[in-house]
Design a protein around this motif. Structure first.
Motif, short mmCIF file in Angstrom:
data_model
loop_
_atom_site.label_atom_id
_atom_site.label_comp_id
_atom_site.label_asym_id
_atom_site.label_seq_id
_atom_site.Cartn_x
_atom_site.Cartn_y
_atom_site.Cartn_z
N HIS A 6 45.32 44.28 45.17
CA HIS A 6 46.03 45.36 44.48
C HIS A 6 45.27 45.79 43.22
O HIS A 6 45.20 47.00 42.91
CB HIS A 6 47.44 44.91 44.10
N ALA A 7 44.71 44.82 42.49
CA ALA A 7 43.97 45.14 41.27
C ALA A 7 42.73 45.97 41.60
O ALA A 7 42.40 46.93 40.88
CB ALA A 7 43.57 43.85 40.55
N THR A 51 32.63 46.12 35.75
CA THR A 51 33.97 46.36 36.30
C THR A 51 34.38 45.22 37.24
O THR A 51 35.52 44.74 37.20
CB THR A 51 34.01 47.70 37.07
N ILE A 52 33.44 44.79 38.08
CA ILE A 52 33.72 43.69 39.00
C ILE A 52 34.03 42.41 38.22
O ILE A 52 35.00 41.70 38.52
CB ILE A 52 32.52 43.47 39.94
N LYS A 53 33.21 42.12 37.21
CA LYS A 53 33.44 40.91 36.41
C LYS A 53 34.78 40.96 35.70
O LYS A 53 35.51 39.96 35.64
CB LYS A 53 32.31 40.74 35.39
N LEU A 58 40.14 38.81 35.08
CA LEU A 58 41.58 39.02 34.90
C LEU A 58 42.37 38.27 35.97
O LEU A 58 43.39 37.64 35.68
CB LEU A 58 41.89 40.51 34.96
N PHE A 59 41.86 38.32 37.20
CA PHE A 59 42.54 37.61 38.29
C PHE A 59 42.53 36.11 38.05
O PHE A 59 43.54 35.42 38.25
CB PHE A 59 41.86 37.94 39.62
N SER A 63 45.87 33.82 37.64
CA SER A 63 46.20 32.95 38.78
C SER A 63 45.80 31.50 38.57
O SER A 63 46.31 30.61 39.26
CB SER A 63 45.51 33.48 40.04
N GLY A 64 44.86 31.25 37.67
CA GLY A 64 44.37 29.89 37.49
C GLY A 64 43.23 29.54 38.40
O GLY A 64 42.70 28.43 38.34
N HIS A 65 42.83 30.46 39.28
CA HIS A 65 41.69 30.22 40.17
C HIS A 65 40.38 30.45 39.43
O HIS A 65 40.35 31.06 38.36
CB HIS A 65 41.77 31.15 41.39
#
Length: 323
Positions: A6-7, A51-53, A58-59, A63-65
């Protein structure tokens, strides 16, 4: 992973993430997910790398991953400058590679396909055969192992790859040698011709597959899905990339196409022969150029009318009673 998807989609919609297209009018691709693996697609620029980084950071924060940098590689198209490749790879902290190698046991091909490309299949079969004492097994046991194990090894790769015929022939020779007790470089006594042994049980054989024909059957399944599963992303990408025209084109041969597309084009005529048309309301079937009549083929050669140029639908050639 859905949150990450979604992000990415939000950034694509805003224009921050520039996805890629494999053809001018084909669908755009920004990411592909499978289980816990993901492949990201973007323009080769420092802005896109940042942008990818930012998206991944942020994810991970939410999420903690964590991204496994040691298992992550970055691959660029050939028209990207070498210095720019190195700079982008260093910015992302990812390993720069010239070949994506294998994924799920299948090579992601980028070079000319030869018999050596699929050497890993032959090596895998050889390792399996070396662990069996062929001479201590009964003939029935060797046949069972050949059918259930050896012939199953290339089956997964064959579903999406058009194997060189030499690879199939080599595997069949290895199977023959094993069945007749050959080992350590010694060739066993072949009591029955291979054609007889590989025939159906009802014809006196043991039902071994002809691997090249089996490969053809699996590739024909891919061709059938290219016709019927038009809503699938991979189908849309391939059909746009190789300029698929019409519902069922007479030929799909393209120069310089992928190995998979070459395989489908090789068996395309057989696929066309096995297709059964459902006319329904008649507005999706071309009257002159679609093979909607069994054993007749398309009707264009039977007409001198200018309408044979195409575009006339079956429904337009019928009356209100459908006759």
């Amino acid at each position: 992973m859905e949150r990450l998807s979604h992000a990415i989609n939000r950034r694509v919609d805003r224009g921050d993430w520039k996805s890629i297209r494999l053809s001018r009018n084909g669908p755009s691709i920004s990411h592909l997910f499978f289980a816990d693996d993901l492949v990201l697609f973007a323009e080769a620029s420092m802005e896109q790398m940042l942008t990818i980084k930012a998206t991944l950071d942020l994810f991970c924060e939410c999420s903690g991953h964590k991204v496994s940098v040691s298992k992550t590689t970055i691959y660029f198209s050939k028209n990207c400058d070498v210095e720019e490749r190195v700079a982008l790879a260093n910015c992302g902290g990812f390993e720069l590679v010239d070949d994506l190698g294998m994924y799920l046991g299948v090579p992601l091909l980028h070079k000319r396909v030869t018999t050596a490309t699929y050497r890993f299949l032959l090596d895998k079969i050889e390792r399996r055969l070396s662990g069996w004492a062929a001479r201590t097994l009964a003939l029935a046991g060797r046949i069972t192992l050949a059918k259930a194990v050896i012939q199953a090894i290339p089956n997964y790769v064959m579903q999406t790859a058009w194997l060189p015929k030499g690879v199939c022939d080599t595997i069949e020779r290895m199977i023959r040698r094993f069945i007749w007790g050959g080992a350590d470089g010694h060739r066993g006594v072949h009591l029955v011709r291979w054609e007889v042994l590989a025939s159906n049980v009802k014809d006196g054989g043991v039902g071994l597959r002809h691997l090249h024909r089996h490969n053809e059957a699996l590739i024909m399944k891919v061709g059938y899905r290219l016709i019927t599963d038009t809503d699938k992303l991979w189908v849309q990408v391939l059909r746009h990339k190789y300029k698929w025209e019409g519902t069922l084109p007479s030929s799909i041969h393209r120069v310089g196409s992928s190995r998979l597309w070459q395989g489908v084009s090789q068996v395309w005529e057989e696929i066309r022969k096995g297709i059964c048309w459902h006319i329904r309301d008649g507005w999706s079937t071309d009257f002159w150029w679609d093979c909607w009549l069994d054993d007749v083929g398309h009707l264009a050669p039977f007409s001198l009318n200018a309408s044979a140029s195409g575009g006339v639908k079956v429904a337009a050639m019928t009356n209100a009673a459908g006759q």
